[in-house]
Scaffold this motif. Structure first.
Motif, PDB file in Angstrom:
ATOM      1  N   PHE A   1      21.807 -18.396 -31.793  1.00 32.51           N
ATOM      2  CA  PHE A   1      22.688 -19.510 -32.132  1.00 32.51           C
ATOM      3  C   PHE A   1      24.069 -19.344 -31.505  1.00 32.51           C
ATOM      4  CE2 PHE A   1      19.651 -19.890 -35.668  1.00 32.51           C
ATOM      5  CZ  PHE A   1      19.390 -21.255 -35.621  1.00 32.51           C
ATOM      6  N   ASP A   2      24.363 -18.142 -31.023  1.00 36.08           N
ATOM      7  CA  ASP A   2      25.690 -17.864 -30.458  1.00 36.08           C
ATOM      8  C   ASP A   2      25.523 -17.235 -29.071  1.00 36.08           C
ATOM      9  OD1 ASP A   2      28.440 -17.424 -30.170  1.00 36.08           O
ATOM     10  OD2 ASP A   2      28.357 -15.495 -31.227  1.00 36.08           O
ATOM     11  N   PRO A   3      25.090 -18.037 -28.107  1.00 41.28           N
ATOM     12  CA  PRO A   3      24.825 -17.466 -26.776  1.00 41.28           C
ATOM     13  C   PRO A   3      26.074 -16.915 -26.111  1.00 41.28           C
ATOM     14  CG  PRO A   3      24.762 -19.873 -26.726  1.00 41.28           C
ATOM     15  CD  PRO A   3      24.813 -19.474 -28.167  1.00 41.28           C
ATOM     16  N   GLY A   4      27.261 -17.438 -26.471  1.00 36.36           N
ATOM     17  CA  GLY A   4      28.492 -16.937 -25.882  1.00 36.36           C
ATOM     18  C   GLY A   4      28.974 -15.650 -26.500  1.00 36.36           C
ATOM     19  N   ASN A   5      28.270 -15.166 -27.528  1.00 36.14           N
ATOM     20  CA  ASN A   5      28.613 -13.914 -28.206  1.00 36.14           C
ATOM     21  C   ASN A   5      30.058 -13.912 -28.711  1.00 36.14           C
ATOM     22  OD1 ASN A   5      27.855 -11.408 -29.191  1.00 36.14           O
ATOM     23  ND2 ASN A   5      28.630 -10.322 -27.400  1.00 36.14           N
ATOM     24  N   THR A   6      30.440 -15.034 -29.351  1.00 36.95           N
ATOM     25  CA  THR A   6      31.797 -15.148 -29.905  1.00 36.95           C
ATOM     26  C   THR A   6      31.910 -14.514 -31.280  1.00 36.95           C
ATOM     27  OG1 THR A   6      31.337 -17.302 -30.929  1.00 36.95           O
ATOM     28  CG2 THR A   6      32.154 -17.304 -28.646  1.00 36.95           C
ATOM     29  N   GLY A   7      30.764 -14.312 -31.925  1.00 34.75           N
ATOM     30  CA  GLY A   7      30.784 -13.762 -33.280  1.00 34.75           C
ATOM     31  C   GLY A   7      30.866 -14.838 -34.345  1.00 34.75           C
ATOM     32  N   TYR A   8      30.916 -16.111 -33.946  1.00 36.03           N
ATOM     33  CA  TYR A   8      31.020 -17.227 -34.887  1.00 36.03           C
ATOM     34  C   TYR A   8      29.904 -18.230 -34.641  1.00 36.03           C
ATOM     35  CZ  TYR A   8      35.740 -15.654 -36.036  1.00 36.03           C
ATOM     36  OH  TYR A   8      36.832 -14.926 -36.454  1.00 36.03           O
ATOM     37  N   ILE A   9      29.386 -18.810 -35.733  1.00 37.83           N
ATOM     38  CA  ILE A   9      28.455 -19.929 -35.629  1.00 37.83           C
ATOM     39  C   ILE A   9      28.878 -20.976 -36.645  1.00 37.83           C
ATOM     40  CG2 ILE A   9      26.530 -18.520 -34.836  1.00 37.83           C
ATOM     41  CD1 ILE A   9      25.390 -18.609 -37.648  1.00 37.83           C
ATOM     42  N   SER A  10      28.431 -22.198 -36.459  1.00 31.57           N
ATOM     43  CA  SER A  10      28.794 -23.272 -37.369  1.00 31.57           C
ATOM     44  C   SER A  10      28.023 -23.134 -38.679  1.00 31.57           C
ATOM     45  CB  SER A  10      28.503 -24.633 -36.738  1.00 31.57           C
ATOM     46  OG  SER A  10      27.103 -24.817 -36.593  1.00 31.57           O
ATOM     47  N   THR A  11      28.538 -23.768 -39.716  1.00 29.61           N
ATOM     48  CA  THR A  11      27.867 -23.704 -41.018  1.00 29.61           C
ATOM     49  C   THR A  11      26.497 -24.359 -40.948  1.00 29.61           C
ATOM     50  OG1 THR A  11      29.055 -25.716 -41.654  1.00 29.61           O
ATOM     51  CG2 THR A  11      29.989 -23.620 -42.363  1.00 29.61           C
ATOM     52  N   GLY A  12      26.362 -25.416 -40.133  1.00 32.82           N
ATOM     53  CA  GLY A  12      25.056 -26.063 -40.001  1.00 32.82           C
ATOM     54  C   GLY A  12      24.014 -25.131 -39.400  1.00 32.82           C
ATOM     55  N   LYS A  13      24.400 -24.427 -38.349  1.00 36.50           N
ATOM     56  CA  LYS A  13      23.477 -23.468 -37.734  1.00 36.50           C
ATOM     57  C   LYS A  13      23.193 -22.305 -38.685  1.00 36.50           C
ATOM     58  CE  LYS A  13      24.791 -24.460 -32.933  1.00 36.50           C
ATOM     59  NZ  LYS A  13      25.394 -23.910 -31.700  1.00 36.50           N
ATOM     60  N   PHE A  14      24.217 -21.901 -39.445  1.00 31.51           N
ATOM     61  CA  PHE A  14      24.022 -20.800 -40.384  1.00 31.51           C
ATOM     62  C   PHE A  14      23.052 -21.210 -41.489  1.00 31.51           C
ATOM     63  CE2 PHE A  14      25.306 -18.108 -44.006  1.00 31.51           C
ATOM     64  CZ  PHE A  14      25.144 -16.859 -43.418  1.00 31.51           C
ATOM     65  N   ARG A  15      23.126 -22.485 -41.930  1.00 32.09           N
ATOM     66  CA  ARG A  15      22.185 -22.969 -42.937  1.00 32.09           C
ATOM     67  C   ARG A  15      20.756 -22.929 -42.389  1.00 32.09           C
ATOM     68  NH1 ARG A  15      24.623 -27.066 -44.358  1.00 32.09           N
ATOM     69  NH2 ARG A  15      25.157 -26.669 -46.546  1.00 32.09           N
ATOM     70  N   SER A  16      20.597 -23.354 -41.132  1.00 32.76           N
ATOM     71  CA  SER A  16      19.270 -23.300 -40.504  1.00 32.76           C
ATOM     72  C   SER A  16      18.775 -21.861 -40.402  1.00 32.76           C
ATOM     73  CB  SER A  16      19.325 -23.940 -39.123  1.00 32.76           C
ATOM     74  OG  SER A  16      19.733 -25.284 -39.200  1.00 32.76           O
ATOM     75  N   LEU A  17      19.684 -20.960 -40.106  1.00 32.48           N
ATOM     76  CA  LEU A  17      19.336 -19.541 -40.005  1.00 32.48           C
ATOM     77  C   LEU A  17      18.856 -18.999 -41.340  1.00 32.48           C
ATOM     78  CD1 LEU A  17      19.401 -17.101 -38.044  1.00 32.48           C
ATOM     79  CD2 LEU A  17      21.732 -16.669 -38.801  1.00 32.48           C
ATOM     80  N   LEU A  18      19.557 -19.368 -42.410  1.00 33.88           N
ATOM     81  CA  LEU A  18      19.150 -18.913 -43.742  1.00 33.88           C
ATOM     82  C   LEU A  18      17.814 -19.509 -44.134  1.00 33.88           C
ATOM     83  CD1 LEU A  18      22.493 -19.080 -45.813  1.00 33.88           C
ATOM     84  CD2 LEU A  18      21.321 -17.049 -44.969  1.00 33.88           C
ATOM     85  N   GLU A  19      17.615 -20.781 -43.839  1.00 32.07           N
ATOM     86  CA  GLU A  19      16.368 -21.434 -44.219  1.00 32.07           C
ATOM     87  C   GLU A  19      15.163 -20.834 -43.498  1.00 32.07           C
ATOM     88  OE1 GLU A  19      17.149 -25.481 -43.304  1.00 32.07           O
ATOM     89  OE2 GLU A  19      18.302 -25.865 -45.142  1.00 32.07           O
TER      90      GLU A  19
END
Length: 264
Positions: free
Chosen positions: A13-31
């Motif tokens: 979800f973070d191809p740029g390796n910034t260390g941050y992802i959006s809450t929407g992507k994080f919700r998908s990750l948790l699900e």
């Protein structure tokens, strides 16, 4: 839900390796990686991870959230999940009874983050009650009023100056010359210079100390209070070797300082 699996998925979800992802992507990750997690617990976890409410979640902050000691109660609540986190601010809640409004007031007076306030409001059971500050305050008031009445009956003089011989002979008052009597470092809080002195300290102890004890517990607040009392007597020993000390102002100052540190 393994941290390693989350870390691997987070890189996708973070191809740029910034260390941050959006809450929407994080919700998908948790699900996708925590299918057995109750939806309400998942929302709690999401809200805790997005502590700054900026729509961005730092992976390292999430790891810290799930591993540090300060979040133990939150982590247990997520795992046990007996309660649902309210989706709207506590101030918007309607139809609360008196005790619920009191708990909400304490939450807003002592906790800086909305998520912490909500969890406190949902989890507080008044067991044990804030017994320490109430007990100390009642003992202080009882001792001072008894001394006040005794002086009025025996000396026909209700109010005495702290330099009066009756004060200096009292076994509770702290005086630097009597510092070898170790109990005086604490017992001077039960003596006050007058009703006004007592009243001010009692009001501050109840308004500041009781809410703090409701949030942090009797042990922590008791240690803070006692430390302030001892520091007061030690400070007088250094600053003025001739002055007796009465009143619980040292403990009150410690409570006020703890309250300021708690909300800043």
């Amino acid at each position: 839900m393994e941290m390693g699996h989350l870390r691997s998925a987070e890189r996708g979800f973070d191809p740029g390796n910034t260390g941050y992802i959006s809450t929407g992507k994080f919700r998908s990750l948790l699900e996708s990686h925590s299918s057995k997690l109750d939806p309400h617990k998942r929302e709690v976890l999401l809200a805790l991870a997005d502590s700054h409410a900026d729509g961005q979640i730092c992976y390292q902050d999430f790891v810290n959230l799930m591993s540090n000691k300060r979040s133990n109660s939150f982590r247990q609540a997520i795992l046990q999940g007996n309660r649902r986190l309210r989706s709207k601010a506590l101030l918007e809640e309607k139809g609360l009874n008196l005790s619920q409004r009191l708990i909400r007031h304490v939450a807003y007076e002592t906790l800086p983050r909305e998520i912490d306030r909500k969890w406190y409001y949902d989890s507080y059971t008044c067991c044990p009650p804030p017994w320490f500050m109430i007990t100390v305050t009642l003992l202080e008031a009882r001792t001072r009023i008894a001394f006040f009445l005794y002086n009025g009956v025996s000396l026909d003089q209700f109010v005495l100056q702290v330099t009066h011989p009756r004060y200096l002979k009292n076994s509770l008052v702290y005086h630097p010359r009597l510092r070898a009597q170790a109990w005086r470092y604490l017992t001077y809080i039960f003596m006050h210079a007058g009703i006004e002195h007592l009243g001010l300290n009692v009001v501050l102890q109840l308004l500041v100390g009781v809410p703090l004890e409701m949030v942090h517990g009797a042990t922590r607040i008791g240690l803070v209070y006692v430390a302030g009392v001892v520091a007061g007597s030690l400070a007088v020993s250094v600053a003025d070797m001739t002055a007796p000390v009465v009143g619980s102002s040292g403990g009150v100052y410690a409570l006020v300082s703890a309250h300021l540190a708690n909300i800043v």
